[in-house]
Write a protein that holds these residues in place. Structure first.
Motif, short mmCIF file in Angstrom:
data_model
loop_
_atom_site.label_atom_id
_atom_site.label_comp_id
_atom_site.label_asym_id
_atom_site.label_seq_id
_atom_site.Cartn_x
_atom_site.Cartn_y
_atom_site.Cartn_z
N TYR A 75 0.85 -1.17 0.00
CA TYR A 75 0.00 0.00 0.00
C TYR A 75 0.90 1.23 0.00
O TYR A 75 2.12 1.13 0.09
N THR A 76 0.29 2.40 -0.09
CA THR A 76 1.04 3.66 -0.14
C THR A 76 0.55 4.58 0.97
O THR A 76 -0.65 4.61 1.27
N VAL A 77 1.47 5.29 1.59
CA VAL A 77 1.13 6.34 2.56
C VAL A 77 1.67 7.65 2.01
O VAL A 77 2.86 7.72 1.65
N ALA A 78 0.81 8.67 1.94
CA ALA A 78 1.20 9.89 1.24
C ALA A 78 0.46 11.09 1.80
O ALA A 78 -0.48 10.96 2.59
N ASP A 79 0.89 12.27 1.37
CA ASP A 79 0.21 13.50 1.78
C ASP A 79 -1.09 13.67 1.01
O ASP A 79 -1.98 14.40 1.44
N SER A 80 -1.21 13.00 -0.13
CA SER A 80 -2.41 13.07 -0.97
C SER A 80 -2.52 11.77 -1.75
O SER A 80 -1.50 11.18 -2.13
#
Length: 308
Positions: A75-80
Motif C-alpha cells: 500500500y502507499t502512505v502519502a500526503d495526498s
C-alpha cells in the motif's frame, strides 16, 4: 481472560519496528514490507493510506486517528492520494528510491526518526509487527485489510514522547506501548456497530457464553469437557452447547481445538521452542498427539509449518 485478551496474550511484539517519519508535502511512500500488521498514527499534519487499485478506497488520517493495515499486501502512505511514490520500504525495513538506490542514511534524522527534514509539518508514527506469530492468525483473520478510526487515546501521545528516547530498556517499553495501543484500537473497532466483529468477540457480553470463553482462554491446556465447563458456568451441558454454538458458530470443544491449534501454529514460528513444549502449552499430552491433530486441521505437520 476474554477471547481478545487470549489472542493477544501469547506471542506479541518483540523488538517491533517503530519509526517516526517527518515529511514536508508533497511526499509519498510505497510500503512493500509484507508485515503482518502495522499501526499508523499521525501526530501532526495529515496522511492518506492508499491501498492498491481494487483493494479499497483511500483513507485520510488526522491527529487522533489510528489506522491498522493487515499485510502482506502493499500500500502507499502519502500526503495526498494523487502524489506518486518516491520512496519504497522493503521487507527488511530498508528504504530505497523507486530505482533501488538506498535512502536510509540520507533520510536519517536521529533516534528512530527519518524524513526529508527534522522539523517537517507532518509527523507520522509507524509501528510494525514484523514476524509471523507476533500477532495471532485468528486475530488477523478477523480484521479487514485496512481499518481506521478516531481513537484520541493518551497512548498515542505517550508513544510520541517515548519513541525518540534512547534509554535502557527502551525497546521493551515501546513494544508494550505498541501492544497496548493495538489492543485499545481493536477493542474500539470491534465495538463499532458497523465493524462486523467476529462471533467470538460479540459473544463475550453473553453472561453464559462469555464466561465460558473466558474460562477456556484462561487455561487452553486444561483437559476441558463440556460437562465441566457447563457445571462451572451454571447451566446444563445441552444448554451450554446450544447457546455456545448459536453465538460463536461452533461447539465449545471444536472452538477449543481451533484455538489450541491456532496458538500452536503461532508458537511454532519461534525456532527455540520445542514441539514438546508447544504440545504441553496448548493441552496435548505428547508431541505425537499434537502432530496428529495439527496435520488433520492444517494439512501439514508442525515441522512443515515451522519451515514454511
Amino acid at each position: 481472560m476474554d477471547a481478545l485478551a487470549g489472542l493477544l496474550a501469547g506471542p506479541r511484539a518483540r523488538g517491533a519496528f517503530l519509526l517516526r517519519s517527518v515529511f514536508t508535502p508533497p511526499w509519498s511512500i510505497r510500503i512493500e514490507d509484507r508485515a503482518p500488521l502495522t499501526l499508523l498514527i499521525p501526530i501532526t499534519g495529515t496522511a492518506w493510506v492508499v491501498p492498491d487499485p481494487g483493494s479499497g478506497a483511500p483513507v485520510r488520517l488526522a491527529p487522533g486517528d489510528v489506522a491498522v493495515t493487515r499485510g502482506p499486501a502493499p500500500y502507499t502512505v502519502a500526503d495526498s492520494p494523487d502524489t506518486a511514490p518516491t520512496v519504497v520500504i522493503h521487507p527488511d525495513q530498508t528504504s530505497t528510491t523507486l530505482d533501488g538506490e538506498p535512502l536510509c542514511d540520507e533520510l536519517d534524522q536521529g533516534v528512530r526518526t527519518w524524513g526529508d527534514a527534522p522539523d517537517g509539518p507532518t509527523v507520522l508514527i509507524c509501528g510494525t509487527y514484523q514476524l509471523r506469530g507476533e500477532v495471532s492468525r485468528s486475530l488477523l483473520d478477523a480484521l479487514p485489510p485496512l481499518l481506521s478510526l478516531p481513537l484520541d487515546s493518551p497512548l498515542t501521545a505517550l508513544l510520541g514522547e517515548e519513541i525518540g528516547l534512547d534509554r535502557p530498556g527502551q525497546d521493551a517499553v515501546l513494544d508494550r506501548l505498541l501492544d497496548l495501543l493495538l489492543i485499545t484500537t481493536l477493542r474500539a473497532w470491534f465495538d463499532r456497530p458497523d465493524s462486523d466483529a467476529p462471533p467470538w468477540y460479540r459473544a463475550h457480553t453473553d453472561p453464559v457464553v462469555g464466561r465460558a470463553l473466558r474460562l477456556l482462554h484462561s487455561d487452553l491446556a486444561r483437559p476441558w469437557t463440556v460437562a465441566e465447563l457447563a457445571t462451572t458456568v451454571g447451566v446444563s451441558r445441552a444448554a451450554l452447547a446450544r447457546r455456545f454454538t448459536d453465538l460463536v458458530g461452533e461447539p465449545p470443544m471444536a472452538y477449543l481445538t481451533t484455538r489450541r491449534l491456532a496458538l500452536a501454529a503461532d508458537l511454532l514460528h519461534d525456532p527455540t521452542t520445542t514441539l514438546a513444549a508447544v504440545a504441553h502449552q496448548v493441552g496435548y499430552s505428547t508431541p505425537f498427539a499434537l502432530s496428529t491433530a495439527f496435520k488433520r486441521v492444517h494439512g501439514i505437520s508442525p515441522t512443515e509449518h515451522r519451515t514454511a
